[in-house]
Design an enzyme around this catalytic site. Structure first.
Site, PDB file in Angstrom:
ATOM      1  N   GLU A  20     -23.266  51.197  16.817  1.00 30.46           N
ATOM      2  CA  GLU A  20     -23.589  51.186  15.387  1.00 30.46           C
ATOM      3  C   GLU A  20     -22.754  52.210  14.630  1.00 30.46           C
ATOM      4  O   GLU A  20     -22.183  51.912  13.581  1.00 30.46           O
ATOM      5  CB  GLU A  20     -25.073  51.524  15.178  1.00 30.46           C
ATOM      6  CG  GLU A  20     -26.031  50.481  15.690  1.00 30.46           C
ATOM      7  CD  GLU A  20     -26.123  49.297  14.743  1.00 30.46           C
ATOM      8  OE1 GLU A  20     -26.372  49.516  13.544  1.00 30.46           O
ATOM      9  OE2 GLU A  20     -25.920  48.168  15.207  1.00 30.46           O
ATOM     10  N   LYS A  43     -19.379  64.762  24.151  1.00 30.77           N
ATOM     11  CA  LYS A  43     -18.055  64.183  23.914  1.00 30.77           C
ATOM     12  C   LYS A  43     -17.196  65.060  23.009  1.00 30.77           C
ATOM     13  O   LYS A  43     -16.191  64.611  22.462  1.00 30.77           O
ATOM     14  CB  LYS A  43     -18.198  62.779  23.325  1.00 30.77           C
ATOM     15  CG  LYS A  43     -18.819  61.797  24.327  1.00 30.77           C
ATOM     16  CD  LYS A  43     -18.624  60.349  23.914  1.00 30.77           C
ATOM     17  CE  LYS A  43     -19.182  59.440  25.003  1.00 30.77           C
ATOM     18  NZ  LYS A  43     -19.175  58.025  24.597  1.00 30.77           N
ATOM     19  N   GLU A 209     -41.879  48.522  -3.588  1.00 26.77           N
ATOM     20  CA  GLU A 209     -42.621  47.467  -2.911  1.00 26.77           C
ATOM     21  C   GLU A 209     -44.054  47.932  -2.697  1.00 26.77           C
ATOM     22  O   GLU A 209     -44.389  49.082  -2.988  1.00 26.77           O
ATOM     23  CB  GLU A 209     -41.942  47.075  -1.596  1.00 26.77           C
ATOM     24  CG  GLU A 209     -41.787  48.226  -0.615  1.00 26.77           C
ATOM     25  CD  GLU A 209     -40.827  47.896   0.536  1.00 26.77           C
ATOM     26  OE1 GLU A 209     -39.887  47.116   0.371  1.00 26.77           O
ATOM     27  OE2 GLU A 209     -41.031  48.465   1.621  1.00 26.77           O
ATOM     28  N   HIS A 247     -41.339  46.399   6.597  1.00 29.48           N
ATOM     29  CA  HIS A 247     -41.187  47.847   6.533  1.00 29.48           C
ATOM     30  C   HIS A 247     -42.508  48.485   6.959  1.00 29.48           C
ATOM     31  O   HIS A 247     -43.572  48.058   6.524  1.00 29.48           O
ATOM     32  CB  HIS A 247     -40.863  48.303   5.106  1.00 29.48           C
ATOM     33  CG  HIS A 247     -39.476  47.952   4.690  1.00 29.48           C
ATOM     34  ND1 HIS A 247     -39.133  47.747   3.380  1.00 29.48           N
ATOM     35  CD2 HIS A 247     -38.349  47.757   5.395  1.00 29.48           C
ATOM     36  CE1 HIS A 247     -37.850  47.453   3.304  1.00 29.48           C
ATOM     37  NE2 HIS A 247     -37.342  47.457   4.518  1.00 29.48           N
TER      38      HIS A 247
END
Lengths: 289, 396
Positions: A20, A43, A209, A247
């Site tokens: 991602e 890393k 919402e 959600h």
């Protein structure tokens, strides 16, 4: 001018080398966003997407002067990443990760109070300042530069609103996706306040919402302090009581949680409320005309 | 994720919270055996037979009955198991009862009057902190108490840095007017209740009633428990308590395919990417004169397999007269989604309801062209208002 992020922001990606993180960092770079590096523990010292990878946020800040971070770390570890960003000196922390346990966010909310930082999200599409910086996962091409700011709990509904505003000939300054979780870093009111104070923003779209009282709090603030027209929409008029609608925060609990109740409060406070999400752009064009 | 009363009580008990003891039974015979065993263990002479379904208000629907003999236990259990229990919180069809909890009678007479208390633990979203809500007015609908006598509802907010502090537990017990043994019992009850809530990542623990027995014990007579679904990855033991019989079969199937689906009773199905846009699409259907048949968020990857699955689930309902697909292509390219729709349509074969496809965003024009050329009975539009108009035309 703009809010939260702009072309001078120095941005790092936490979870930089993951799938991602890599995909969206590429998209952000393609939008000419100033991505200065990333963090993946273990890393450090490597190079990824032609940018340095660091073991810790503190290292990244020290070496690059980063002031903004975007987080793509999986939900089990994301709360830790947010707190690391705050402790490392990041000023704007944008958390995209969906599915962080509420218990973890209770701790995060308390912890970051001690730092001078703004958390956006989690479970949000991020923040974009048109033509300057895309710190999120939104499709950049939709957000053409202009004079309208957007505050929204939702992802694709934000793109929808931006698309309508752009097609109405107005364009976007900054769009802020605040996220749809029960606990979020920046509330509707705080995001609206940022845009109210931005001289380039001439009008504000506020999309909410069902669930919670963020829109009601924002509406009351706007009534007292608003200096620009606000167009509002609340999703979920038809949502059944007691069910979580996608959600985690979108659940009708009491009478004040419903779309109808929220819209009524917003109208009382002088917000231009549209009942159909298809009319967001045209309403904004009308009130700015 | 919701738990049954008996599961919630078992968790409470494991954290040292006193509970009304009980044994779960799947049949009338098991119920009798459970009643006998419970009598041996607790000495109870009467029993309460309680339907185990994920819905409140069970008593109002006839799902909670007192039994004064083993014959009555058998009778009550056989009545309740298999019934479709209708309560104020279920649909009008009710919920099928698969099991009952045979519980001890805790309202026995004694030196003091029994009293019922309300107590819950949940998140205060505004504060971003957990809180304990409690009242002397237990055993009844707490919403009604909140409306009529809000001064009888108390809250105690928990600071996440230190957790529930001893003085807070004492304050709760004092505010509830308890003294002596009952006071000490309540302090322990609250402390362990919060520990249970915090330890298992609960979203809600509602104990109504908490009973002060006639011999001054404090115990949980009921337990409504919801778990934060996002935390289940670190609680495999809790995840295993999920009872799929309590959930809609289509919703479970959709969930396994990565679709977020909620069944409703309307006549226009919908398929959308993103939760906010999905709710808005339902609103548009309503405004256009239809009624949404479902909520469906297909997520970020609307590929052919997922689209096909979604179509099949929506089409299962006979009252669906049209389907509105609303995709805002961002990272997802609209032409890919369009191809998915065409492939799914061809795989399913005969689809007898009209489909309106609204694709906007990345490659929207190419997507419309692809659908228009496919020869399928699919109406393709680009603006949201056009989709609304099309719904209106089809349902009127």
């Amino acid at each position: 001018m703009s809010v939260l992020v702009n072309k001078d922001s120095k941005i790092i990606v936490q979870g930089f080398t993951g799938k991602e993180g890599t995909f969206h960092a590429e998209q952000m770079i393609a939008y000419n966003t100033n991505v200065v590096g990333g963090v993946t523990p273990g890393k450090g010292g490597q190079t990824h997407l032609d940018r340095p990878v660091f073991n810790t946020v503190a290292d990244a800040v020290k070496e690059t002067g980063a002031d903004v971070s975007i987080i793509f770390v999986p939900p089990a570890f994301a709360a830790d990443s947010i707190m690391e960003a705050a402790a490392g000196g990041i000023k704007v922390i944008v958390t995209i990760t969906e599915g962080i346990p509420v218990k973890d966010m209770v701790v995060v909310k308390e912890y970051i109070k001690d730092f001078d930082c703004t958390l956006i999200g989690p479970n949000c599409p991020g923040v974009i300042t048109a033509d300057e910086a895309k710190v999120g996962i939104m499709p950049g091409f939709v957000f053409k530069k202009g004079k309208v700011g957007i505050v929204s709990k939702s992802g694709t509904l934000t793109y929808e609103a931006a698309d309508q505003v752009v097609k109405a000939g107005l364009g976007i300054t900054t769009a802020i996706g605040i996220g749809g979780d029960p606990i979020i870093g920046t509330t509707t009111k705080e995001a609206v306040e940022l845009l109210m104070n931005d001289p380039e923003t001439k009008g504000i779209v506020m999309i909410g919402e069902i669930g919670g009282n963020l829109e009601a709090v924002a509406a009351k603030w706007i009534k007292e302090n608003g200096t620009k027209p606000v167009v509002g929409f609340i999703a979920g008029e038809t949502a059944p009581v007691g069910r979580t609608m996608g959600h985690a925060g979108a659940i009708v609990g009491g009478a004040e949680d419903t779309a109808a109740a929220k819209k009524a409060i917003m109208r009382e406070c002088g917000i231009h409320v549209v009942d159909s999400p298809a009319h967001i752009g045209s309403k904004m064009a009308e009130v700015l005309a | 994720m919701n738990l049954h009363e008996y599961q919630g009580k078992e968790i409470l008990s494991s954290y040292g919270v006193r509970i009304q003891r009980g044994i779960v039974a799947q049949s009338a015979d098991e119920a009798v055996a459970a009643a006998k065993k419970l009598q041996e263990e607790t000495g109870t002479g009467w029993w309460v037979v309680k339907a185990q379904v994920h819905a409140g208000g069970r008593g109002k629907g006839g799902g909670v009955k007192l039994a004064k003999s083993l014959e009555e236990v058998k009778q009550r259990a056989s009545e309740i198991i298999g019934m479709d229990l209708v309560t104020p919180q279920t649909s009008k069809e009710g919920k099928r009862v698969h099991q009952v909890l045979i519980a001890e009678d805790v309202y026995y007479p004694g030196e003091t009057e029994t009293s019922e208390i309300y107590m819950s633990v949940m998140l205060n979203r505004q504060a971003g902190r957990n809180m304990i809500v409690y009242s002397t007015e237990g055993g009844m609908d707490i919403e009604a108490v909140a409306e009529k006598t809000p001064e009888l509802i108390f809250t105690e907010e928990i600071d996440p840095k230190v957790g529930l502090l001893p003085f807070q537990a004492r304050q709760i017990a004092f505010n509830l007017g308890l003294e002596g043994v009952a006071f000490k019992e309540m302090v322990k009850f609250v402390t362990n209740l919060y520990k249970a809530y915090d330890s298992i990542d609960a979203a809600l623990f509602e104990i109504n009633p908490v009973l002060k027995t006639s011999d001054n014990k404090i115990m949980a007579v009921d337990a409504k428990v919801a778990i934060d679904g996002n935390s289940l990855f670190r609680h495999p033991d809790i995840a295993a308590l999920r009872d799929l019989r309590e959930e809609d079969a289509s919703e479970v199937e959709a969930g396994e395919a990565g679709l977020n689906f909620i069944k409703l009773d309307g006549n226009v199905g919908c398929m959308v990417n993103g939760a906010g846009l999905a709710m808005s699409t339902m609103d548009i259907i309503k405004m256009a004169g239809g009624n949404p048949a479902n909520f469906l968020d297909v997520g970020g990857t609307a590929d052919a397999a997922r689209v096909e699955k979604a179509f099949r689930i929506i089409l299962r309902e006979d009252n669906v007269k049209a389907i509105l697909v609303n995709i805002f292509g961002g990272i997802v390219r609209c032409d890919r989604v369009a191809q998915g729709i065409v492939d799914a349509y061809n795989n399913i074969g005969e689809i007898n309801v009209p489909i309106i496809v609204r694709l906007q965003g990345t490659n929207a024009v190419e997507a419309k062209e692809l659908i228009d050329k496919s020869g399928l009975k699919v109406h393709s539009v680009i603006a949201l208002q056009e989709a609304a108009d099309m719904v209106q035309e089809l349902v009127s």
